[in-house]
Design a protein around this motif. Structure first.
Motif, PDB file in Angstrom:
ATOM      1  N   ALA A 118       6.317  -0.288  -2.790  1.00 28.45           N
ATOM      2  CA  ALA A 118       5.972  -1.024  -3.865  1.00 28.45           C
ATOM      3  C   ALA A 118       6.804  -0.710  -5.066  1.00 28.45           C
ATOM      4  O   ALA A 118       6.989  -1.822  -6.004  1.00 28.45           O
ATOM      5  N   GLU A 119       7.117   0.583  -5.519  1.00 33.24           N
ATOM      6  CA  GLU A 119       7.949   0.827  -6.713  1.00 33.24           C
ATOM      7  C   GLU A 119       9.276   0.197  -6.477  1.00 33.24           C
ATOM      8  O   GLU A 119       9.951  -0.338  -7.439  1.00 33.24           O
ATOM      9  N   PHE A 120       9.835   0.276  -5.401  1.00 33.33           N
ATOM     10  CA  PHE A 120      11.107  -0.105  -5.145  1.00 33.33           C
ATOM     11  C   PHE A 120      11.408  -1.559  -5.343  1.00 33.33           C
ATOM     12  O   PHE A 120      12.079  -2.263  -6.056  1.00 33.33           O
ATOM     13  N   PHE A 121      10.494  -2.396  -4.840  1.00 32.58           N
ATOM     14  CA  PHE A 121      10.349  -3.918  -5.106  1.00 32.58           C
ATOM     15  C   PHE A 121      10.057  -4.352  -6.380  1.00 32.58           C
ATOM     16  O   PHE A 121      10.241  -5.337  -6.752  1.00 32.58           O
ATOM     17  N   SER A 122       9.113  -3.534  -6.958  1.00 37.52           N
ATOM     18  CA  SER A 122       8.832  -3.844  -8.342  1.00 37.52           C
ATOM     19  C   SER A 122      10.007  -3.848  -9.310  1.00 37.52           C
ATOM     20  O   SER A 122      10.108  -4.376 -10.153  1.00 37.52           O
ATOM     21  N   LYS A 123      10.834  -2.637  -9.127  1.00 42.28           N
ATOM     22  CA  LYS A 123      12.181  -2.304  -9.751  1.00 42.28           C
ATOM     23  C   LYS A 123      13.008  -3.541  -9.704  1.00 42.28           C
ATOM     24  O   LYS A 123      13.656  -4.126 -10.522  1.00 42.28           O
ATOM     25  N   LYS A 181       0.943  -1.323   0.054  1.00 41.63           N
ATOM     26  CA  LYS A 181      -0.061  -0.017   0.086  1.00 41.63           C
ATOM     27  C   LYS A 181       0.843   1.241   0.004  1.00 41.63           C
ATOM     28  O   LYS A 181       0.465   2.283  -0.230  1.00 41.63           O
ATOM     29  N   HIS A 182       2.117   0.918   0.141  1.00 40.43           N
ATOM     30  CA  HIS A 182       2.999   2.317   0.382  1.00 40.43           C
ATOM     31  C   HIS A 182       3.660   2.358  -1.031  1.00 40.43           C
ATOM     32  O   HIS A 182       4.478   1.582  -1.510  1.00 40.43           O
ATOM     33  N   THR A 183       3.450   3.451  -1.823  1.00 41.03           N
ATOM     34  CA  THR A 183       3.958   3.781  -3.040  1.00 41.03           C
ATOM     35  C   THR A 183       5.246   3.647  -3.154  1.00 41.03           C
ATOM     36  O   THR A 183       5.835   2.823  -4.391  1.00 41.03           O
TER      37      THR A 183
END
Length: 238
Positions: free
Chosen positions: A189-194, A184-186
C-alpha cells in the motif's frame, strides 16, 4: 545497416531477421539480391505487411465463426494520447470444438456513453458481416454505461436480442479482489501510494518533467561514456 546489430530493433525487424535466418531463399532475396532501397524495412512497407497479416487473421476468425453464435466481450479505456478506445473480443467455439477468445477490433470512440458504444459495435459488426442476433452472451465491467439496467450497453443489446445474456467480467472481479488484498498489505500500500504521489507531482508540472529528463540524460550519458549502455535507433535516445 545499424539496425542489424542493434539490440532493440523492434518487433517487425526482429521477426524479419528471424525469418531470414530460417529461410535461405528469403535471406538471399533480402540481402544478396536486394537493392539498397528494397530491404522491406520502410515504415510504410512494414505497416502494409502488418495490415495484410491482420486482415488474414481476422478473415480466419470470421470464417471460423461463420453464421454460428458467439459471445461479445467489450472494454474501454483511455490511451496515453488521451483518446478513448474500445476493445472488442469475440468468444466462440471453433470447428474443432475448442473455445477461443479472439481480439477483433480496437475502435476509437469520442465518448463512452452506452449509445455511442452500441453504435460503434454496430458499425464494426456491419464491416465484419456479423449480426447482433448471433450474440449469445455479453461480458463487460461493472460501469453503469456497460451494465446499466435500463440504458446500459447490456440493455441496448438485449433489446435487439433477448438471448444475449450478460455476465460480469470474471477477470475484473479477480482484479478487484487483488486490489482489495494488496491494500491490506502495509508495504504494498505504501509503495503504490508513493508511486501515485510521484506521478502526480512530476506529471502535473512541465518544469518537473524537464528536471527528470535532464537528470536521466546525465545518467545515460555517463553510462554511455563508460560503455555500460549502447545507443542507436530506438535505443537510449532522447
Amino acid at each position: 545497416m545499424h539496425f542489424q546489430t542493434s539490440y532493440n530493433r523492434g518487433n517487425y525487424r526482429e521477426f524479419y531477421q528471424c525469418l531470414a535466418e530460417h529461410d535461405p531463399a528469403l535471406a538471399k532475396a533480402l540481402t544478396i539480391d536486394a537493392a539498397d532501397n528494397s530491404l522491406l524495412v520502410s515504415s510504410d512497407i512494414y505497416k502494409d505487411i502488418i495490415k495484410c497479416f491482420a486482415d488474414e487473421i481476422l478473415h480466419s476468425i470470421l470464417e471460423d465463426i461463420g453464421q454460428d453464435v458467439f459471445c461479445l466481450l467489450v472494454d474501454e479505456s483511455r490511451d496515453v494520447s488521451c483518446k478513448e478506445k474500445m476493445v472488442v473480443v469475440l468468444r466462440y467455439v471453433d470447428r474443432c470444438g475448442v473455445v477461443k477468445e479472439s481480439f477483433v477490433g480496437l475502435v476509437h470512440v469520442k465518448d463512452t456513453t452506452s449509445a455511442n458504444l452500441k453504435s460503434s459495435i454496430d458499425s464494426l459488426f456491419a464491416r465484419f458481416k456479423l449480426s447482433i442476433k448471433q450474440v449469445r452472451g455479453q461480458g463487460y465491467a461493472s460501469a453503469s454505461n456497460m451494465r446499466g439496467e435500463f440504458n446500459g450497453l447490456k440493455s441496448l443489446v438485449m433489446r435487439e436480442n433477448s438471448s444475449a445474456y450478460y455476465v460480469h467480467f470474471f477477470a475484473h472481479q479477480l482484479q478487484l479482489v487483488v486490489v482489495a488484498v494488496a491494500r491490506k498489505h502495509t508495504g504494498i500500500a505504501e509503495f503504490f501510494s508513493k508511486i501515485s504521489t510521484l506521478l502526480n507531482v512530476v506529471g502535473g508540472s512541465s518544469k518537473r518533467r524537464d528536471m527528470i529528463r535532464d537528470i536521466n540524460l546525465k545518467e545515460v550519458s555517463k553510462a554511455l561514456g563508460r560503455g555500460l549502455l549502447e545507443t542507436g535507433i530506438g535505443l537510449n535516445q532522447e
